[in-house]
Design an enzyme around this catalytic site. Structure first.
Site, PDB file in Angstrom:
ATOM      1  N   GLU A 117      -3.137  -3.021  -2.237  1.00 50.08           N
ATOM      2  CA  GLU A 117      -4.235  -2.389  -1.490  1.00 50.08           C
ATOM      3  C   GLU A 117      -4.577  -1.008  -2.033  1.00 50.08           C
ATOM      4  OE1 GLU A 117      -5.312  -1.031   3.124  1.00 50.08           O
ATOM      5  OE2 GLU A 117      -3.340  -1.871   2.631  1.00 50.08           O
ATOM      6  N   ASP A 120      -9.836  -3.042   2.270  1.00 52.03           N
ATOM      7  CA  ASP A 120      -9.921  -2.399   3.587  1.00 52.03           C
ATOM      8  C   ASP A 120     -11.273  -1.721   3.664  1.00 52.03           C
ATOM      9  OD1 ASP A 120      -9.776  -0.245   5.582  1.00 52.03           O
ATOM     10  OD2 ASP A 120      -7.642  -0.709   5.721  1.00 52.03           O
ATOM     11  N   TRP A 142       0.856  -1.185   0.000  1.00 51.89           N
ATOM     12  CA  TRP A 142       0.000   0.000   0.000  1.00 51.89           C
ATOM     13  C   TRP A 142       0.893   1.237   0.000  1.00 51.89           C
ATOM     14  CZ3 TRP A 142      -0.304   3.954   3.754  1.00 51.89           C
ATOM     15  CH2 TRP A 142      -1.251   4.944   3.465  1.00 51.89           C
ATOM     16  N   LYS A 173      -7.031   2.637  -2.046  1.00 54.83           N
ATOM     17  CA  LYS A 173      -7.591   3.598  -1.104  1.00 54.83           C
ATOM     18  C   LYS A 173      -8.310   4.688  -1.882  1.00 54.83           C
ATOM     19  CE  LYS A 173      -6.422   5.825   3.278  1.00 54.83           C
ATOM     20  NZ  LYS A 173      -5.361   6.130   4.248  1.00 54.83           N
ATOM     21  N   ASP A 205      -6.853  -3.822  10.912  1.00 54.20           N
ATOM     22  CA  ASP A 205      -6.091  -2.600  10.636  1.00 54.20           C
ATOM     23  C   ASP A 205      -6.780  -1.407  11.291  1.00 54.20           C
ATOM     24  OD1 ASP A 205      -4.368  -0.691   9.751  1.00 54.20           O
ATOM     25  OD2 ASP A 205      -4.961  -0.763   7.652  1.00 54.20           O
ATOM     26  N   HIS A 241     -11.594   2.081   3.252  1.00 55.62           N
ATOM     27  CA  HIS A 241     -10.977   2.742   2.112  1.00 55.62           C
ATOM     28  C   HIS A 241     -11.932   3.042   0.957  1.00 55.62           C
ATOM     29  CE1 HIS A 241      -6.466   1.711   2.972  1.00 55.62           C
ATOM     30  NE2 HIS A 241      -7.072   2.327   3.978  1.00 55.62           N
ATOM     31  N   ASP A 283     -12.015   6.670   6.780  1.00 58.83           N
ATOM     32  CA  ASP A 283     -10.931   5.796   7.237  1.00 58.83           C
ATOM     33  C   ASP A 283     -10.380   6.245   8.586  1.00 58.83           C
ATOM     34  OD1 ASP A 283      -9.187   3.661   6.990  1.00 58.83           O
ATOM     35  OD2 ASP A 283      -7.642   4.847   6.016  1.00 58.83           O
ATOM     36  N   HIS A 319      -8.512  -6.064   5.301  1.00 59.76           N
ATOM     37  CA  HIS A 319      -8.098  -5.231   6.414  1.00 59.76           C
ATOM     38  C   HIS A 319      -9.381  -4.755   7.079  1.00 59.76           C
ATOM     39  CE1 HIS A 319      -3.672  -3.985   5.428  1.00 59.76           C
ATOM     40  NE2 HIS A 319      -3.816  -5.260   5.646  1.00 59.76           N
ATOM     41  N   ASP A 340     -10.319   4.388  11.281  1.00 63.32           N
ATOM     42  CA  ASP A 340      -9.654   3.249  11.919  1.00 63.32           C
ATOM     43  C   ASP A 340      -9.964   3.107  13.404  1.00 63.32           C
ATOM     44  OD1 ASP A 340      -8.148   1.995   9.753  1.00 63.32           O
ATOM     45  OD2 ASP A 340      -7.091   3.893   9.628  1.00 63.32           O
TER      46      ASP A 340
END
Length: 421
Positions: free
Chosen positions: A229, A262, A188, A231, A329, A265, A297, A289, A299
């Site tokens: 990956e 993810d 990524w 995004k 993640d 993302h 994002d 993820h 997280d």
């Protein structure tokens, strides 16, 4: 919670699920197939050991909070990981970033890292009978401060990052070889533009060129699996991200790579659960993820919400567990970091157990017969079935704290260990 109470509750739950055609004993056995890769960067807020007292940022990486007890060394990180895993049922893996090598107090440039800098991690994992996954680290470095790494138009910088990726893949392959389980290496990059770019295609052509060069060496699949990956955007890359989903999905399909999905993302209304079967029609495997994007994002620690449940359900309903590599993640520094690990991992595990307790065949039959009311009603009734009793029994069988009992265990660890750092 007394073992006898847990057993009695489980027997009641077992009967209720049996009435739906579900064997809960088999579900508990099937949970062995749910292996989650823990992200090492939750222990230290994405700091790493590349430089003393590293504080990383940039490329969309932003950890909020300053809760006491952050791991400040490899020894402390491993201590925290061992503690977290002792409170989790099932078997875990560990996912490392390249900045987490054992550099013995010396600065090692990223295009010079070698297996020896990660042999300690390989030995640590071997002692625990677990696998390792790996990531090249492209962010927070002077040679990517302009927002570009593998897609950089500065040829010196581009070559630097290509070499870094080559070395990381070699390290990952050695991890897989020594541990006897394939290492998933994920690529990524934060490359993108804060304001409207003109030459979008030029950057993407460079990224493709760099990937082709870095992936030119083939490793046995039993040692290394490559993932890429995407995004939507990042901090400082709001107007264009070079490695978009369209770019990487095309690259993965053409080059037989894993596509990393993810769930933070994408646009907030997009669901990764819906993408899994779409992607697996064209690629052999995917990497997940799993996070909780409260506002895109961000997280946050994973919780048992509808997005996570859809991801787990799609995997279980389609028997995709052997084609999906599950990793976490998130990075939350506002709460106890070990607590974040345990809460987030257990939430993901619960989603998979709930999916396994679903009478999928009956639901599919309703769907194919156009019985949409029956399908909806059964899905709603499943929400109040005694899943918790099955989960508690599973934890008891695994020898880990049942229900909320792990809270006190983590509080004691904070008192005995974290508060003294």
């Amino acid at each position: 919670m007394a073992n006898e109470i847990i057993k009695k509750a489980y027997e009641v739950a077992k009967e209720q699920y049996a009435a739906l055609g579900i064997d809960t004993d088999k579900v508990i056995e099937k949970m062995k197939d749910v292996v989650i890769s823990l992200h090492c960067w939750q222990t230290d807020d994405v700091g790493g050991f590349e430089t003393p007292d590293a504080e990383l940022g940039g490329g969309g990486i932003q950890t909020t909070g300053n809760y006491p007890g952050k791991a400040g060394s490899i020894a402390e990180m491993r201590q925290d990981l061992d503690k977290a895993m002792s409170l989790l049922p099932g078997k875990q893996r560990l996912n490392l970033h390249a900045i987490y090598g054992d550099f013995a107090g010396e600065f090692v440039e990223r295009n010079e890292i070698e297996v020896k800098h990660f042999q300690g991690w390989i030995d640590w994992a071997k002692e625990r009978g677990m696998g390792l996954d790996f990531n090249a680290t492209f962010f927070s470095h002077p040679k990517s401060d302009d927002g570009f790494s593998l897609s950089s138009k500065n040829e010196e910088h581009r070559q630097f990052w290509v070499e870094h990726l080559k070395r990381c893949r070699a390290i990952g392959a050695e991890m897989g070889k020594q541990l006897g389980t394939p290492c998933v290496h994920n690529t990524w990059v934060h490359d993108g533009s804060k304001d409207t770019p003109i030459d979008r295609n030029g950057y993407r052509e460079i990224l493709k060129k760099s990937l082709d060069e870095a992936f030119s060496v083939e490793y046995p699949k039993e040692h290394l699996k490559d993932a890429v990956e995407s995004k939507l955007f990042g901090i400082g890359a709001e107007s264009m991200t070079v490695g978009s989903h369209d770019f990487y999905l095309g690259y993965a399909i053409k080059n037989n790579k894993l596509i990393c999905l993810d769930n933070g993302h994408f646009h907030p209304t997009e669901q990764v659960g819906d993408k899994i079967s779409a992607c697996l029609n064209f690629v052999d495997e995917v990497l997940l993820h799993v996070t909780r994007p409260v506002r895109w994002d961000s997280d946050h620690v994973v919780t048992l919400n509808e997005d996570i449940q859809l991801i787990a359900s799609e995997i279980v309903r389609n028997e995709f567990l052997n084609r999906v590599n599950i990793g976490l993640d998130f990075f939350d520094a506002s709460i106890n970091r070990i607590g974040a690990y345990v809460t987030g991992t257990r939430a993901a595990q619960k989603a998979f157990m709930i999916a396994m307790l679903e009478p999928t065949a009956t639901l599919v039959e309703y769907e194919e017969e156009g019985k949409n009311f029956e399908r909806l009603a059964l899905l709603e009734e499943l929400k109040t079935k005694p899943f918790g009793a099955v989960w508690d029994y599973y934890c008891m069988q695994e020898g880990v704290p049942v229900s909320e009992a792990y809270i006190a265990d983590i509080q004691q660890y904070e008192k005995d260990v974290l508060s003294k750092r």
